[in-house]
Design a protein around this motif. Structure first.
Motif, short mmCIF file in Angstrom:
data_model
loop_
_atom_site.label_atom_id
_atom_site.label_comp_id
_atom_site.label_asym_id
_atom_site.label_seq_id
_atom_site.Cartn_x
_atom_site.Cartn_y
_atom_site.Cartn_z
N THR A 40 0.86 -1.19 0.00
CA THR A 40 0.00 0.00 0.00
C THR A 40 0.90 1.23 0.00
O THR A 40 2.09 1.13 -0.26
CB THR A 40 -0.92 -0.01 1.24
N GLY A 41 0.33 2.39 0.28
CA GLY A 41 1.11 3.63 0.25
C GLY A 41 0.92 4.31 -1.09
O GLY A 41 0.36 3.72 -2.02
N SER A 42 1.41 5.53 -1.20
CA SER A 42 1.18 6.29 -2.44
C SER A 42 2.12 5.86 -3.56
O SER A 42 1.77 5.95 -4.73
CB SER A 42 1.32 7.78 -2.16
N THR A 43 3.31 5.36 -3.21
CA THR A 43 4.30 5.06 -4.24
C THR A 43 3.83 4.05 -5.31
O THR A 43 4.02 4.30 -6.49
CB THR A 43 5.61 4.57 -3.58
N ASP A 70 0.63 -5.92 5.12
CA ASP A 70 0.45 -5.46 6.50
C ASP A 70 -0.92 -4.82 6.68
O ASP A 70 -1.65 -4.60 5.71
CB ASP A 70 1.57 -4.46 6.87
N TYR A 83 -5.71 -0.83 5.18
CA TYR A 83 -5.03 -1.25 3.96
C TYR A 83 -5.95 -2.17 3.15
O TYR A 83 -5.86 -2.22 1.92
CB TYR A 83 -3.71 -1.93 4.31
N GLY A 135 7.36 -0.91 -0.82
CA GLY A 135 7.76 0.49 -0.66
C GLY A 135 8.67 0.54 0.56
O GLY A 135 8.91 -0.47 1.22
N VAL A 136 9.15 1.72 0.87
CA VAL A 136 10.01 1.86 2.04
C VAL A 136 9.58 3.09 2.84
O VAL A 136 9.19 4.10 2.27
CB VAL A 136 11.50 1.93 1.60
N HIS A 141 11.75 1.29 7.09
CA HIS A 141 10.93 0.10 7.33
C HIS A 141 10.39 -0.46 6.01
O HIS A 141 10.19 0.27 5.05
CB HIS A 141 9.81 0.36 8.35
N ALA A 143 7.17 -3.03 4.71
CA ALA A 143 5.87 -3.35 5.28
C ALA A 143 5.80 -2.53 6.57
O ALA A 143 6.06 -1.34 6.54
CB ALA A 143 5.70 -4.84 5.50
N PHE A 144 5.55 -3.16 7.73
CA PHE A 144 5.61 -2.37 8.97
C PHE A 144 6.73 -2.90 9.87
O PHE A 144 6.66 -2.81 11.09
CB PHE A 144 4.26 -2.37 9.70
N ASN A 168 2.51 8.73 8.61
CA ASN A 168 1.22 8.23 8.12
C ASN A 168 0.04 9.07 8.59
O ASN A 168 -1.08 8.86 8.15
CB ASN A 168 1.05 6.76 8.53
N ARG A 170 -0.64 11.88 7.71
CA ARG A 170 -1.16 12.70 6.62
C ARG A 170 -2.48 12.15 6.07
O ARG A 170 -3.23 12.86 5.42
CB ARG A 170 -0.12 12.87 5.51
N LYS A 205 12.97 10.09 0.67
CA LYS A 205 13.31 8.66 0.76
C LYS A 205 14.80 8.42 0.52
O LYS A 205 15.27 7.27 0.56
CB LYS A 205 12.49 7.84 -0.25
C1 GLP Z 1 3.57 2.48 5.14
C2 GLP Z 1 3.43 1.02 4.72
C3 GLP Z 1 4.58 0.58 3.87
C4 GLP Z 1 4.86 1.59 2.79
C5 GLP Z 1 5.25 2.90 3.41
C6 GLP Z 1 5.61 3.98 2.40
O1 GLP Z 1 4.24 2.65 6.33
N1 GLP Z 1 3.30 0.14 5.82
O2 GLP Z 1 4.30 -0.71 3.31
O3 GLP Z 1 5.89 1.13 1.96
O4 GLP Z 1 4.13 3.34 4.17
O5 GLP Z 1 4.47 4.62 1.91
P1 GLP Z 1 4.49 5.68 0.74
O6 GLP Z 1 4.64 4.90 -0.52
O7 GLP Z 1 3.16 6.36 0.81
O8 GLP Z 1 5.62 6.60 0.98
#
Ligand code: GLP
Length: 263
Positions: A40-43, A70, A83, A135-136, A141, A143-144, A168, A170, A205
């Motif tokens: 999940t996440g915006s990326t 997660d 999620y 994503g990171v 981290h 996932a979580f 998060n 936001r 990042k």
């Molecule tokens: C959360 C999720 C991660 C995700 C990270 C980055 O913490 N648990 O799995 O990679 O956000 O999110 P974004 O892509 O929005 O920066």
């Protein structure tokens, strides 16, 4: 095609999304019931949009199986911040995936230990994850799995760091509304996927990307565990790649006669 271990730097997120989706498409054409791990996440959103476009154009994903990474503890699938909600809205529905083929972690299971064990068993029964999108977090981290997570960790409940809660927040009306705990695949679980596809965008990042690729493998930097995997694709934009010392990687040539570095 994404092969072995590589880092792709491109400022066009659409191009990067297409590269990933080409890989997913090739995998599904070869193995229609492939197992896809989704983040999940915006990326990764452009990936899911591109995947949905290809489904509209005729790509059949009806047999693929999906695993989540997660979930927040205490949020159920009807909660817009969960999620599960994100995955349904951004992946399951637009990509016409059979909901019966989807296994996500539940953050509202009465017994989270049992939930984690049954999730791990489900991945095994599926034959493992073929391609895992990742994503990171700013603190590295995945996932979580927060810093200090064991690199061999399995699916479990975890308490989130202040930094993650802040990042998060936001998506929430206020920081007080962000859950403090999550249930997450472990780093050891993630490393068992056959192909890891990591995406990171933006200068915020850059620290995590640098440590992930060039830093030591360490529990303080969960993403650095990717260095232990033999099939990883890292796709980043110029911002996320901005502090990599990549220019130095191949700068020096070794003269085998003199056994010295050539100037
Ligand atoms: C959360 C999720 C991660 C995700 C990270 C980055 O913490 N648990 O799995 O990679 O956000 O999110 P974004 O892509 O929005 O920066």
């Amino acid at each position: 095609m994404l092969e072995l271990v590589e880092i792709i730097i491109n400022d066009d997120h659409q191009v990067l999304a297409s590269i990933v989706v080409d890989s997913i498409e090739a995998m599904v054409r070869q193995k229609p019931d492939s197992v896809l791990g989704v983040a999940t996440g915006s990326t990764p959103i452009p990936i899911y949009q591109e995947l949905a476009r290809r489904v509209q154009a005729g790509l059949d994903l009806s047999r693929i199986r999906i695993f989540g990474l997660d979930e927040y503890v205490s949020l159920d699938e009807t909660n817009e911040q969960s999620y599960a909600y994100f995955i349904r809205e951004n992946i399951i529905e637009p990509c016409k995936i059979n909901p019966a083929n989807v296994r996500l972690l539940s953050g509202v299971a009465e017994d989270l230990r049992a939930e984690a064990a049954s999730f791990e068993a489900a991945i095994k029964a599926a034959g493992g994850v073929d391609l895992q999108i990742l994503g990171v977090g700013h603190n590295g981290h995945i996932a979580f799995n927060e810093p200090t997570s064991s690199l061999a960790s399995r699916t479990r409940r975890i308490t989130l760091t202040e930094k993650t809660i802040e990042a998060n927040s936001r998506f929430y009306p206020s920081i007080e509304d962000v859950p403090h705990q999550a249930i997450t695949q472990g780093i050891g679980t993630i490393l068992e996927a056959r192909h890891l596809v990591m995406l990171a965008y933006g200068e915020e990042k850059a620290y995590a990307v640098k440590e992930m690729i060039e830093g030591p493998v360490a529990a303080m930097m969960p993403a650095s565990a990717l260095q232990l995997h033999s099939h990883v694709s890292v796709l980043v934009d110029e911002g996320a790649a901005s502090t990599l010392q990549k220019a130095d990687y191949y700068k020096y040539e070794w003269d085998s006669k003199t056994e010295k570095v050539l100037d």
